[in-house]
Design an enzyme around this catalytic site. Sequence first.
Site, mmCIF file in Angstrom:
data_model
loop_
_atom_site.group_PDB
_atom_site.id
_atom_site.type_symbol
_atom_site.label_atom_id
_atom_site.label_comp_id
_atom_site.label_asym_id
_atom_site.label_seq_id
_atom_site.Cartn_x
_atom_site.Cartn_y
_atom_site.Cartn_z
ATOM 1 N N ASP A 160 13.701 -7.836 -13.434
ATOM 2 C CA ASP A 160 14.022 -7.556 -12.045
ATOM 3 C C ASP A 160 13.810 -8.733 -11.171
ATOM 4 O O ASP A 160 14.481 -9.021 -10.185
ATOM 5 C CB ASP A 160 13.365 -6.384 -11.461
ATOM 6 N N SER B 65 9.796 -2.676 -15.320
ATOM 7 C CA SER B 65 10.614 -2.810 -14.033
ATOM 8 C C SER B 65 12.015 -3.392 -14.074
ATOM 9 O O SER B 65 13.082 -3.307 -13.592
ATOM 10 C CB SER B 65 9.925 -3.756 -13.212
ATOM 11 N N TYR C 225 12.169 -4.117 -6.766
ATOM 12 C CA TYR C 225 10.984 -3.863 -7.645
ATOM 13 C C TYR C 225 9.883 -2.755 -7.349
ATOM 14 O O TYR C 225 9.410 -2.032 -8.194
ATOM 15 C CB TYR C 225 10.254 -5.268 -7.736
ATOM 16 N N CYS D 84 12.572 -4.193 3.761
ATOM 17 C CA CYS D 84 12.316 -4.953 2.678
ATOM 18 C C CYS D 84 13.086 -4.743 1.588
ATOM 19 O O CYS D 84 13.124 -3.702 0.684
ATOM 20 C CB CYS D 84 10.565 -4.865 2.358
ATOM 21 N N ASN E 167 0.202 0.759 6.128
ATOM 22 C CA ASN E 167 1.256 -0.195 4.791
ATOM 23 C C ASN E 167 1.802 -1.370 5.555
ATOM 24 O O ASN E 167 2.665 -0.747 6.416
ATOM 25 C CB ASN E 167 2.023 0.599 4.180
ATOM 26 N N GLY E 168 1.784 -2.607 5.100
ATOM 27 C CA GLY E 168 2.175 -3.793 5.930
ATOM 28 C C GLY E 168 1.380 -4.815 5.973
ATOM 29 O O GLY E 168 0.175 -4.738 5.985
ATOM 30 N N CYS F 27 15.654 -7.469 5.277
ATOM 31 C CA CYS F 27 14.985 -8.549 5.269
ATOM 32 C C CYS F 27 14.923 -9.076 3.862
ATOM 33 O O CYS F 27 14.805 -8.549 3.051
ATOM 34 C CB CYS F 27 13.373 -8.465 5.570
ATOM 35 N N CYS G 118 6.171 -13.909 1.314
ATOM 36 C CA CYS G 118 6.353 -12.937 2.220
ATOM 37 C C CYS G 118 5.110 -12.814 3.310
ATOM 38 O O CYS G 118 4.080 -12.832 2.707
ATOM 39 C CB CYS G 118 6.413 -11.927 1.513
ATOM 40 N N GLY H 155 -0.441 0.608 -4.900
ATOM 41 C CA GLY H 155 -1.623 -0.032 -4.869
ATOM 42 C C GLY H 155 -2.819 0.598 -5.773
ATOM 43 O O GLY H 155 -2.817 1.809 -5.791
ATOM 44 N N CYS I 31 0.755 -1.075 0.019
ATOM 45 C CA CYS I 31 -0.089 -0.032 -0.043
ATOM 46 C C CYS I 31 1.054 1.363 0.105
ATOM 47 O O CYS I 31 2.031 1.203 0.204
ATOM 48 C CB CYS I 31 -0.740 0.122 1.450
ATOM 49 N N CYS J 162 12.162 -13.542 1.728
ATOM 50 C CA CYS J 162 11.644 -14.253 0.357
ATOM 51 C C CYS J 162 12.617 -14.955 -0.499
ATOM 52 O O CYS J 162 12.326 -15.928 -1.404
ATOM 53 C CB CYS J 162 10.960 -13.233 -0.652
#
Length: 475
Positions: free
Chosen positions: A353, A290, A249, A243, A105-106, A439, A389, A28, A2, A442
């Site tokens: 990407d 991307s 990306y 992240c 957001n999250g 982090c 994720c 978003g 978001c 992924c």
Amino acid sequence: MCGIFGIIGHEDAARLTYFGLYALQHRGQESAGIVSWDEKEGSSHLHVGMGLVPDVFREEDLKHLTGETAIGHVRYSTTGKPQLRNAQPLLVRVRNGVQLALAHNGNLTNAAAIRRELENDGCIFQTTIDSEIFVHLIARALSCGSLEQAIVKACSRVEGAYSLLILSEGRIYAVRDPHGFHPLGMAKMGDSWVFASESCAFDLLEAEYVREVQPGEMIIVEPGALEYRSVRLREEETPVRQCIFELVYFARPDSRIFGEDAYQCRKCMGRNLIRESMADAECVIPFPDSGIYASLGVAQEAGVPYEHALIRNHYVGRTFIQPSQSMRQFSVRVKINPVRSMIENKSLYVVDDSIVRGTTIRTRVAKLRELGAKAVHFRVSSPPIKYPCFYGIDFPSPNDLIATKYTPDQIAEMLGLDSLHYLSLDGLLASVSHPERYCTACFTGDYPTPLPEVQDKMSLEYRRKGEVRFQNWPS
Ligand code: 5GP
Ligand code: MG
């Protein structure tokens, strides 16, 4: 994923929020909303709708959003369905009729357990999103303290990823979780303070970038105040785990996030990628948009020309939004089409990407072959995505991630590639200034938080014998 935006102390608060959300639209596309606070009326106004920012807000809607303070949200659903009920900001009344609006957001990782507990205690939820948990926790904590204390207390209960903007009675509270998963920056515009997920929103308003809200920090701005206050959410140190996929990306390439310039990081990923995997190719072609920035790094490092030979139709939405796999493949064809003369009889580096499900690569590589490419050396500027994720990036169930099922060699063989190379984890980490602050779950399965909900719902055995096994994953 978001995008969130907020501004305090400007007569055109809602309109500027509208522009800010426009700049964050890539974060978003499902719903958008703004809440404003009008000090003269002593009340808030809300407008939310499904769809893109320019479709959700008409001139009348912006006129109705009066006041000098506003927050806004664009949504890409990761928990809860894409429907109007789940659109943000959420606006509620808490004790003594005090209004509180929240944009998140999250993804929280202990949301189901807290929700169950609150529901057992009689709480009535209005949405199916994890963000609503904050509202309930804050409302409860208000019985024994100020709003500021209540927010800190609510944050001590939740785990996972949250960048938050809260607007109450003209004050803005900007919060980033202690790991700092997703970005949130602040800027100054005359006497106004502005907050946004990414700095591209500040550029649009010509606001002057000040700094990021730090991981584990809450910033509070009072109406009319020239300075902000900063409060720490927790005493204990928490390792920062931003992240890295935001830099691979998600973020716009013209944004500064996590103290990094996204464009430069992506180019550097491209340079590291090709150092690891030189081949005999005569030009570099990106998967737009991307793949463009890493491709530039590849071309400059390898000393071969960059050609923009895959053309993107800009009127097609993101492929991921399509419901079924067959539709998804079709929309990749609608979205990207090759320039024939640039492909025939050429040996190519083709760069993207990331590979998620493998839809883009599967559909388009066959076409390059059909058009007579002599060789296709596929290069990916991030490592294989093997693990889901839980912090807000919309990856599918592990069974749909192509890299959990097949090795790069198997994928190359299936797709008839002459070679396939993914950027190594070291190469990726060498592309950012503080590799220890990211982090990479992924790619590695190394999750920085406990995952109680995943563990009790389905047996997740990650990193066992270097192999993933996910059972009973909900599709
Ligand atoms: P695939 O086609 O392999 O399923 O996905 C890879 C493509 O999707 C890449 O071109 C990448 O830029 C893009 N992509 C990667 N992550 C995301 C995401 O979270 N959402 C959307 N919409 N696209 C993504
Ligand atoms: Mg792409």
